[in-house]
Design a protein around this motif. Structure first.
Motif, PDB file in Angstrom:
ATOM      1  N   GLU A  28      44.039  38.374  35.830  1.00 58.80           N
ATOM      2  CA  GLU A  28      44.461  37.245  35.021  1.00 58.80           C
ATOM      3  C   GLU A  28      45.503  36.423  35.754  1.00 58.80           C
ATOM      4  N   SER A  29      45.662  35.206  35.269  1.00 63.94           N
ATOM      5  CA  SER A  29      46.534  34.261  35.942  1.00 63.94           C
ATOM      6  C   SER A  29      47.973  34.750  35.964  1.00 63.94           C
ATOM      7  N   LEU A  30      48.638  34.538  37.093  1.00 64.79           N
ATOM      8  CA  LEU A  30      50.043  34.873  37.189  1.00 64.79           C
ATOM      9  C   LEU A  30      50.868  33.761  36.558  1.00 64.79           C
ATOM     10  N   ARG A  31      50.383  32.563  36.754  1.00 66.29           N
ATOM     11  CA  ARG A  31      51.102  31.394  36.286  1.00 66.29           C
ATOM     12  C   ARG A  31      51.034  31.275  34.761  1.00 66.29           C
ATOM     13  N   TYR A  32      49.840  31.492  34.247  1.00 73.82           N
ATOM     14  CA  TYR A  32      49.667  31.379  32.803  1.00 73.82           C
ATOM     15  C   TYR A  32      49.243  32.733  32.260  1.00 73.82           C
ATOM     16  N   PRO A  33      50.189  33.582  31.937  1.00 71.13           N
ATOM     17  CA  PRO A  33      49.834  34.933  31.494  1.00 71.13           C
ATOM     18  C   PRO A  33      48.871  34.886  30.317  1.00 71.13           C
ATOM     19  N   GLY A  34      47.912  35.789  30.346  1.00 68.56           N
ATOM     20  CA  GLY A  34      46.938  35.842  29.262  1.00 68.56           C
ATOM     21  C   GLY A  34      45.669  35.064  29.567  1.00 68.56           C
ATOM     22  N   ARG A  35      45.720  34.221  30.591  1.00 69.13           N
ATOM     23  CA  ARG A  35      44.527  33.454  30.917  1.00 69.13           C
ATOM     24  C   ARG A  35      43.710  34.247  31.939  1.00 69.13           C
ATOM     25  N   LYS A  36      42.550  34.717  31.502  1.00 69.67           N
ATOM     26  CA  LYS A  36      41.767  35.585  32.372  1.00 69.67           C
ATOM     27  C   LYS A  36      40.845  34.762  33.269  1.00 69.67           C
ATOM     28  N   VAL A  37      40.612  35.275  34.487  1.00 70.97           N
ATOM     29  CA  VAL A  37      39.740  34.576  35.437  1.00 70.97           C
ATOM     30  C   VAL A  37      38.351  34.386  34.841  1.00 70.97           C
ATOM     31  N   ILE A  38      37.862  35.457  34.190  1.00 72.38           N
ATOM     32  CA  ILE A  38      36.539  35.394  33.585  1.00 72.38           C
ATOM     33  C   ILE A  38      36.439  34.240  32.590  1.00 72.38           C
ATOM     34  N   ASP A  39      37.521  34.052  31.823  1.00 76.53           N
ATOM     35  CA  ASP A  39      37.503  32.971  30.838  1.00 76.53           C
ATOM     36  C   ASP A  39      37.517  31.605  31.513  1.00 76.53           C
ATOM     37  N   ILE A  40      38.277  31.522  32.600  1.00 76.77           N
ATOM     38  CA  ILE A  40      38.315  30.257  33.337  1.00 76.77           C
ATOM     39  C   ILE A  40      36.903  29.884  33.787  1.00 76.77           C
ATOM     40  N   VAL A  41      36.241  30.900  34.345  1.00 76.65           N
ATOM     41  CA  VAL A  41      34.871  30.661  34.821  1.00 76.65           C
ATOM     42  C   VAL A  41      33.978  30.272  33.650  1.00 76.65           C
ATOM     43  N   ARG A  42      34.105  31.012  32.567  1.00 78.64           N
ATOM     44  CA  ARG A  42      33.240  30.783  31.422  1.00 78.64           C
ATOM     45  C   ARG A  42      33.443  29.357  30.868  1.00 78.64           C
ATOM     46  N   ASN A  43      34.656  28.903  30.872  1.00 77.74           N
ATOM     47  CA  ASN A  43      34.932  27.597  30.271  1.00 77.74           C
ATOM     48  C   ASN A  43      34.615  26.425  31.193  1.00 77.74           C
ATOM     49  N   TYR A  44      34.896  26.595  32.482  1.00 78.05           N
ATOM     50  CA  TYR A  44      34.817  25.421  33.352  1.00 78.05           C
ATOM     51  C   TYR A  44      33.606  25.398  34.289  1.00 78.05           C
ATOM     52  N   ALA A  45      33.023  26.574  34.534  1.00 80.33           N
ATOM     53  CA  ALA A  45      31.859  26.594  35.430  1.00 80.33           C
ATOM     54  C   ALA A  45      30.694  25.765  34.888  1.00 80.33           C
ATOM     55  N   PRO A  46      30.395  25.840  33.592  1.00 85.68           N
ATOM     56  CA  PRO A  46      29.254  25.054  33.092  1.00 85.68           C
ATOM     57  C   PRO A  46      29.436  23.564  33.344  1.00 85.68           C
ATOM     58  N   VAL A  47      30.659  23.078  33.231  1.00 84.63           N
ATOM     59  CA  VAL A  47      30.903  21.660  33.464  1.00 84.63           C
ATOM     60  C   VAL A  47      30.555  21.303  34.906  1.00 84.63           C
ATOM     61  N   SER A  48      31.110  22.087  35.832  1.00 83.56           N
ATOM     62  CA  SER A  48      30.794  21.853  37.244  1.00 83.56           C
ATOM     63  C   SER A  48      29.308  22.023  37.487  1.00 83.56           C
ATOM     64  N   GLY A  49      28.729  23.022  36.802  1.00 79.94           N
ATOM     65  CA  GLY A  49      27.313  23.302  36.973  1.00 79.94           C
ATOM     66  C   GLY A  49      26.455  22.115  36.581  1.00 79.94           C
ATOM     67  N   VAL A  50      26.752  21.507  35.465  1.00 81.56           N
ATOM     68  CA  VAL A  50      25.954  20.373  34.992  1.00 81.56           C
ATOM     69  C   VAL A  50      26.032  19.225  35.996  1.00 81.56           C
ATOM     70  N   ILE A  51      27.249  18.860  36.370  1.00 79.60           N
ATOM     71  CA  ILE A  51      27.409  17.723  37.280  1.00 79.60           C
ATOM     72  C   ILE A  51      26.833  18.033  38.662  1.00 79.60           C
ATOM     73  N   GLY A  52      27.230  19.190  39.184  1.00 74.05           N
ATOM     74  CA  GLY A  52      26.759  19.564  40.526  1.00 74.05           C
ATOM     75  C   GLY A  52      25.258  19.756  40.553  1.00 74.05           C
ATOM     76  N   GLY A  53      24.737  20.447  39.530  1.00 75.27           N
ATOM     77  CA  GLY A  53      23.306  20.737  39.497  1.00 75.27           C
ATOM     78  C   GLY A  53      22.485  19.466  39.397  1.00 75.27           C
ATOM     79  N   LEU A  54      22.911  18.591  38.478  1.00 70.97           N
ATOM     80  CA  LEU A  54      22.181  17.332  38.297  1.00 70.97           C
ATOM     81  C   LEU A  54      22.203  16.502  39.575  1.00 70.97           C
ATOM     82  N   SER A  55      23.400  16.377  40.161  1.00 71.45           N
ATOM     83  CA  SER A  55      23.480  15.510  41.333  1.00 71.45           C
ATOM     84  C   SER A  55      22.714  16.109  42.504  1.00 71.45           C
TER      85      SER A  55
END
Lengths: 309, 341
Positions: free
Chosen positions: A78-105
């Protein structure tokens, strides 16, 4: 084919493990500890408490074993800077956004690029070829932030069709995707062009012509498949790049994607996030490689049959 | 015999930065039905360009067939055909097999697909019927296990088998004319012999004509009916196999014949080799093109090109030595009728 895939999967796990190990030790070889890097002038006692909390006071070997164990359980830290924020959650929340844009382009850029490449090669030294190649050279040389700025200016200020920034609606996708597919179009057009030119001079194209096969069928059945082959290796790295996102594009268009997160994690010295995301990216990259290998084998019988045995 | 193909005043030039390379210079000949014509000569003499011109396959090169050239196939000028008619002829009336079967077959298509492609381009048949025909063809070219081989890719076949598959593709539509451009050059001698036997058998069975392009006079002698020796884009001597081998009249033909291993006067002697190189085809060559390398060169040879001297209905040679005023020259020892074993 199944055996081939399984064998590749086995190799992949080994590679993944090696990369994880190397990254771990690289990150930990950075002088100083993460706590000091984040907050200077911390009282010695507080520092020790924090170090103990994240296990940084343990010997490196112990930390490594603990880290690998956690990874195997699917916990990437989990994040050192923002305690409680797990890496898995970061991926889960933000990867789809990158995926849509990157995949489409990538999908759009790849398709247009390949078609342009074929068109250019078949009209070698005529105007379509020259036009496409000029565009391709511009596409590779003009940086994305310039393209993005120009597009933003034209399509939001001069002709207000799309919103400048933001995320959440379909209209937000257009501009970033447009910017991001310029690169793939240019790269694949140039690559496919040279590949087609190479194929066209092969003897089997002459054989096909001698059979009386129509020009259209020669292109679709003989030229396309054989020229496509070298391009597959290139898609591989592009696919891997989809999820890591584009920091520049995401920043310019204020898109909450993974790329932006990755860069800010590095700037924040958020070691555990960097490490965790790196593992995810490696995994995706390796998967993309596998996909490539399978695609290659499907396209080229010479690869298919030499690997089956 | 009826005339199947008639080539008239064929000239082909390649445009290069250095200028116009005149690869084929005003060549005329004909091919009768059911006969085998051999085009013989060293590399760059224009034999391959001539054969490709017959099917108008110079498209992707810079080669241009010059105006005034005519190639009549059954009375129809191939050079004047539109694309559609040309596609109908290619592969079904006139077929071609190439030198290197490894590169002449598409590596990503099965042998079966490559044969059926020819069938289905020219005839409306179902895929299954085409495959059945393909299997029949593979059996005809004596490939073992034809049914399994249909699903093989070229890299899974041996060199000889690939060339057989090439022949199967070429013969799929029962062509009247087969152009074989150095069909055995890439193969070893045993396979060469087998393949030539096969071709000869098929030729008789299917009643087609063959144009054999080769630099190997050894395979010509027992394969062809007529021979044309080409040099620097011109035909320097033409005749039946007997005439060319028993009574050759052009010094270049002599040189070619003397270069065949095993035909030297005694086997211990060094194999004859012709000195020099062929002339630069960028030059206009307003004289005998062979003059610079000819042992018998006379002053006239470097001033004017020789016209063809007709020696019989089938035999002709373009050489100043055949002029009535020229000195008599004996055919070198070891070749020609008298000494031939």
């Amino acid at each position: 084919m199944l055996k081939f895939t399984l064998k590749r999967l086995g190799y992949m796990l080994v590679v993944l493990f090696i990369v994880v190990t190397i990254t771990f030790f690289l990150v930990h070889s950075i002088p100083g500890d993460p706590i000091t890097a984040m907050v200077q002038d911390l009282p010695e006692e507080t520092r020790t408490v924090y170090l103990a909390r994240y296990g940084f006071d343990q010997p490196l070997g112990v930390q490594y074993v603990r880290f690998i164990k956690a990874c195997l359980c699917g916990n990437l830290g989990e994040s050192l800077r923002y305690p409680g924020r797990k890496v898995i959650d970061i991926v889960r929340n933000y990867a789809p956004v990158s995926g849509v844009i990157g995949g489409l382009s990538l999908a759009i850029g790849f398709t247009i690029g390949i078609l342009c490449g074929i068109l250019a090669a078949l009209n070698r030294n005529k105007w379509p070829d020259k036009l496409i190649m000029v565009i391709a050279i511009l596409g590779t040389t003009i940086p994305t932030f310039v393209t993005a700025a120009v597009l933003q200016y034209l399509l939001t200020v001069t002709w207000p069709i799309f919103p400048t920034t933001g995320w959440g609606q379909a209209k937000h996708i257009v501009l970033p995707v447009l910017c991001m597919c310029v690169g793939p179009v240019a790269t694949y057009a140039r690559y496919m062009r040279s590949s087609v030119l190479d194929t066209v001079n092969q003897d089997y194209i002459l054989t096909a012509e001698a059979k009386g096969v129509s020009q259209f069928r020669i292109v679709t059945r003989h030229i396309f498949r054989n020229s496509f082959l070298p391009c597959i290796t290139m898609i591989c790295s592009s696919i891997a790049g989809i999820f890591s996102g584009s920091f520049i594009i995401e920043s310019i268009f204020a898109i909450p994607g993974l790329g932006k997160y990755f860069i800010s994690a590095i700037n924040d010295r958020d070691y555990s996030v960097v490490l965790g995301l790196n593992i995810i990216f490696t995994g995706i990259y390796i998967l993309a490689m596998l996909l490539c290998d399978i695609l290659m084998a499907l396209t080229d019988p010479r690869i298919r049959y030499s690997n089956d045995r | 015999m009826s005339e199947l193909l008639k080539v008239e005043n064929l000239s082909v030039s390649f445009l290069s930065y250095a200028g116009e390379v005149r690869a084929v210079r005003d060549v005329s000949f004909h091919v009768d039905a059911r006969e085998t014509l051999a085009l013989v000569g060293e590399s760059g003499c224009g034999k391959t360009v001539t054969s490709k011109s017959i099917m108008r396959l110079l498209g992707r090169t810079t080669g241009v067939i010059q105006p005034g050239s005519h190639i009549y196939y059954k009375g129809e000028d191939i050079l004047a055909m539109d694309k559609k008619r040309l596609s109908q002829i290619r592969g079904s009336e006139i077929s071609m097999i190439f030198q290197d079967s490894m590169t002449s077959l598409n590596p990503t298509m099965t042998v079966g697909a490559q044969i059926t492609e020819n069938i289905r381009t020219h005839a409306r048949v179902s895929r299954a019927d085409a495959l059945r025909r393909a299997e029949e063809l593979l059996r005809m070219v004596e490939i073992p296990n034809p049914h399994e081989r249909l699903r093989n890719y070229p890299h899974q076949l041996s060199g000889g088998m690939r060339q057989r598959a090439m022949i199967a593709i070429a013969l799929a539509m029962d062509p009247s004319l087969l152009i074989a451009d150095e069909p055995t050059t890439a193969l070893d001698v045993t396979i060469q012999a087998q393949l030539l036997d096969l071709l000869r058998g098929l030729k008789d069975r299917l009643g087609m004509s063959i144009i054999l392009v080769t630099h190997d006079l050894g395979i010509v002698s027992d394969f062809a009916d007529r021979v044309q020796v080409m040099y620097a884009g011109r035909i320097v001597e033409r005749g039946t196999v007997e005439e060319i081998f028993q009574n050759p009249r052009h010094p270049y033909t002599w040189a070619l014949l003397r270069s065949i291993p095993g035909m030297a006067p005694d086997r211990k002697s060094r194999l004859y080799s012709l000195h020099g190189t062929p002339p630069d085809l960028l030059l206009p060559l307003e004289h005998c093109p062979f003059a610079a390398r000819c042992e018998y060169c006379m002053p006239i040879c470097k001033k004017q090109p020789p016209a063809e001297t007709v020696l019989s209905d089938t035999h002709g040679a373009a050489c100043w030595l055949l002029h009535p005023n020229a000195p008599r020259v004996e055919i070198p020892r070891g070749i020609g009728g008298v000494n031939r074993d």
